[in-house]
Design a protein around this motif. Structure first.
Motif, PDB file in Angstrom:
ATOM      1  N   ASN A  55      17.538  24.783  31.204  1.00 26.48           N
ATOM      2  CA  ASN A  55      18.752  24.649  32.001  1.00 26.48           C
ATOM      3  C   ASN A  55      18.411  24.475  33.480  1.00 26.48           C
ATOM      4  O   ASN A  55      18.983  23.623  34.164  1.00 26.48           O
ATOM      5  CB  ASN A  55      19.658  25.864  31.805  1.00 26.48           C
ATOM      6  N   ILE A  56      17.470  25.251  33.972  1.00 25.42           N
ATOM      7  CA  ILE A  56      17.078  25.158  35.383  1.00 25.42           C
ATOM      8  C   ILE A  56      16.459  23.797  35.677  1.00 25.42           C
ATOM      9  O   ILE A  56      16.787  23.157  36.684  1.00 25.42           O
ATOM     10  CB  ILE A  56      16.135  26.314  35.764  1.00 25.42           C
ATOM     11  N   LYS A  57      15.571  23.331  34.805  1.00 29.72           N
ATOM     12  CA  LYS A  57      14.938  22.023  35.021  1.00 29.72           C
ATOM     13  C   LYS A  57      15.971  20.894  34.992  1.00 29.72           C
ATOM     14  O   LYS A  57      15.918  19.969  35.801  1.00 29.72           O
ATOM     15  CB  LYS A  57      13.834  21.767  33.982  1.00 29.72           C
ATOM     16  N   ARG A  58      16.911  20.966  34.052  1.00 28.75           N
ATOM     17  CA  ARG A  58      17.976  19.951  33.997  1.00 28.75           C
ATOM     18  C   ARG A  58      18.821  19.989  35.271  1.00 28.75           C
ATOM     19  O   ARG A  58      19.183  18.956  35.832  1.00 28.75           O
ATOM     20  CB  ARG A  58      18.871  20.177  32.777  1.00 28.75           C
ATOM     21  N   THR A  59      19.113  21.191  35.734  1.00 27.22           N
ATOM     22  CA  THR A  59      19.930  21.343  36.938  1.00 27.22           C
ATOM     23  C   THR A  59      19.195  20.818  38.169  1.00 27.22           C
ATOM     24  O   THR A  59      19.800  20.171  39.026  1.00 27.22           O
ATOM     25  CB  THR A  59      20.360  22.807  37.131  1.00 27.22           C
ATOM     26  N   GLU A  60      17.901  21.086  38.255  1.00 27.69           N
ATOM     27  CA  GLU A  60      17.112  20.530  39.363  1.00 27.69           C
ATOM     28  C   GLU A  60      17.201  19.002  39.366  1.00 27.69           C
ATOM     29  O   GLU A  60      17.394  18.388  40.420  1.00 27.69           O
ATOM     30  CB  GLU A  60      15.637  20.941  39.240  1.00 27.69           C
ATOM     31  N   LYS A  61      17.068  18.428  38.196  1.00 26.97           N
ATOM     32  CA  LYS A  61      17.140  16.972  38.073  1.00 26.97           C
ATOM     33  C   LYS A  61      18.530  16.465  38.473  1.00 26.97           C
ATOM     34  O   LYS A  61      18.655  15.463  39.179  1.00 26.97           O
ATOM     35  CB  LYS A  61      16.812  16.549  36.637  1.00 26.97           C
ATOM     36  N   ILE A  62      19.559  17.161  38.045  1.00 34.24           N
ATOM     37  CA  ILE A  62      20.937  16.790  38.387  1.00 34.24           C
ATOM     38  C   ILE A  62      21.139  16.844  39.898  1.00 34.24           C
ATOM     39  O   ILE A  62      21.722  15.936  40.489  1.00 34.24           O
ATOM     40  CB  ILE A  62      21.948  17.697  37.644  1.00 34.24           C
ATOM     41  N   LEU A  63      20.643  17.903  40.538  1.00 35.92           N
ATOM     42  CA  LEU A  63      20.777  18.024  41.989  1.00 35.92           C
ATOM     43  C   LEU A  63      20.084  16.862  42.706  1.00 35.92           C
ATOM     44  O   LEU A  63      20.624  16.292  43.654  1.00 35.92           O
ATOM     45  CB  LEU A  63      20.201  19.363  42.473  1.00 35.92           C
ATOM     46  N   GLU A  64      18.889  16.521  42.232  1.00 40.13           N
ATOM     47  CA  GLU A  64      18.164  15.384  42.829  1.00 40.13           C
ATOM     48  C   GLU A  64      18.913  14.072  42.607  1.00 40.13           C
ATOM     49  O   GLU A  64      18.952  13.219  43.499  1.00 40.13           O
ATOM     50  CB  GLU A  64      16.743  15.295  42.273  1.00 40.13           C
ATOM     51  N   GLU A  65      19.526  13.911  41.440  1.00 42.88           N
ATOM     52  CA  GLU A  65      20.300  12.698  41.170  1.00 42.88           C
ATOM     53  C   GLU A  65      21.532  12.617  42.060  1.00 42.88           C
ATOM     54  O   GLU A  65      21.873  11.540  42.567  1.00 42.88           O
ATOM     55  CB  GLU A  65      20.708  12.654  39.697  1.00 42.88           C
ATOM     56  N   TYR A  66      22.222  13.745  42.269  1.00 42.75           N
ATOM     57  CA  TYR A  66      23.366  13.761  43.182  1.00 42.75           C
ATOM     58  C   TYR A  66      22.921  13.350  44.582  1.00 42.75           C
ATOM     59  O   TYR A  66      23.582  12.556  45.246  1.00 42.75           O
ATOM     60  CB  TYR A  66      24.014  15.140  43.252  1.00 42.75           C
ATOM     61  N   GLU A  67      21.781  13.887  45.019  1.00 42.73           N
ATOM     62  CA  GLU A  67      21.285  13.552  46.350  1.00 42.73           C
ATOM     63  C   GLU A  67      20.923  12.075  46.443  1.00 42.73           C
ATOM     64  O   GLU A  67      21.217  11.419  47.444  1.00 42.73           O
ATOM     65  CB  GLU A  67      20.081  14.426  46.712  1.00 42.73           C
ATOM     66  N   GLU A  68      20.313  11.557  45.395  1.00 40.97           N
ATOM     67  CA  GLU A  68      19.946  10.137  45.381  1.00 40.97           C
ATOM     68  C   GLU A  68      21.194   9.256  45.497  1.00 40.97           C
ATOM     69  O   GLU A  68      21.197   8.258  46.215  1.00 40.97           O
ATOM     70  CB  GLU A  68      19.184   9.812  44.097  1.00 40.97           C
ATOM     71  N   LYS A  69      22.255   9.636  44.804  1.00 37.64           N
ATOM     72  CA  LYS A  69      23.476   8.834  44.802  1.00 37.64           C
ATOM     73  C   LYS A  69      24.341   9.058  46.044  1.00 37.64           C
ATOM     74  O   LYS A  69      24.886   8.108  46.600  1.00 37.64           O
ATOM     75  CB  LYS A  69      24.312   9.153  43.559  1.00 37.64           C
ATOM     76  N   LEU A  70      24.476  10.315  46.467  1.00 36.78           N
ATOM     77  CA  LEU A  70      25.402  10.642  47.548  1.00 36.78           C
ATOM     78  C   LEU A  70      24.730  10.817  48.910  1.00 36.78           C
ATOM     79  O   LEU A  70      25.342  10.552  49.940  1.00 36.78           O
ATOM     80  CB  LEU A  70      26.189  11.907  47.195  1.00 36.78           C
ATOM     81  N   GLY A  71      23.523  11.318  48.915  1.00 35.25           N
ATOM     82  CA  GLY A  71      22.754  11.455  50.150  1.00 35.25           C
ATOM     83  C   GLY A  71      23.318  12.408  51.186  1.00 35.25           C
ATOM     84  O   GLY A  71      23.052  12.257  52.374  1.00 35.25           O
ATOM     85  N   LEU A  72      24.068  13.406  50.766  1.00 29.69           N
ATOM     86  CA  LEU A  72      24.673  14.329  51.727  1.00 29.69           C
ATOM     87  C   LEU A  72      23.629  15.132  52.499  1.00 29.69           C
ATOM     88  O   LEU A  72      23.742  15.306  53.716  1.00 29.69           O
ATOM     89  CB  LEU A  72      25.633  15.285  51.016  1.00 29.69           C
TER      90      LEU A  72
END
Length: 112
Positions: A55-72
């Protein structure tokens, strides 16, 4: 490297926490902010360590994907750098202007 990763995940978490599920938020917060071990989290939620790890590894990946797409976070870092440059310029250019220096110091305190 571990400290850099922890800092990055915490920063991304600050920006994208509302986009995560309750379980993702909880596991990431416990692991990265509260310094719980995988075993402690697993025991508290009565799941396997592997389930927590996955779950933690998936969440880390999700956070990185959000950053890649949104760049906040990237935008925030860029803006912070520009603000620091302006504040440094003002300090260097107007060192004798007490009111201006006080304003700069107040702004720097607000950033912290």
């Amino acid at each position: 490297m571990a400290i850099e990763k922890t800092n990055r995940i915490n920063a991304l978490f600050d920006f994208y926490e509302p986009l995560l599920t309750e379980k993702q938020m909880t596991y990431i917060a416990l692991y990265y902010r509260d310094d719980y071990s995988l075993g402690e989290i697993a025991e508290n939620f009565e799941v396997s360590r592997q389930a927590v790890y996955d779950n933690i590894k998936r969440t880390e990946k999700i956070l990185e994907e959000y950053e890649e797409k949104l760049g906040l976070y990237r935008q925030f870092e860029h803006q912070s750098q520009k603000t620091d440059e302006v504040l440094d310029y003002v300090k260097d250019k107007y060192p004798d202007d007490r009111k201006l220096i006080e304003l700069v110091e107040n702004l720097e305190t607000m950033e912290e």
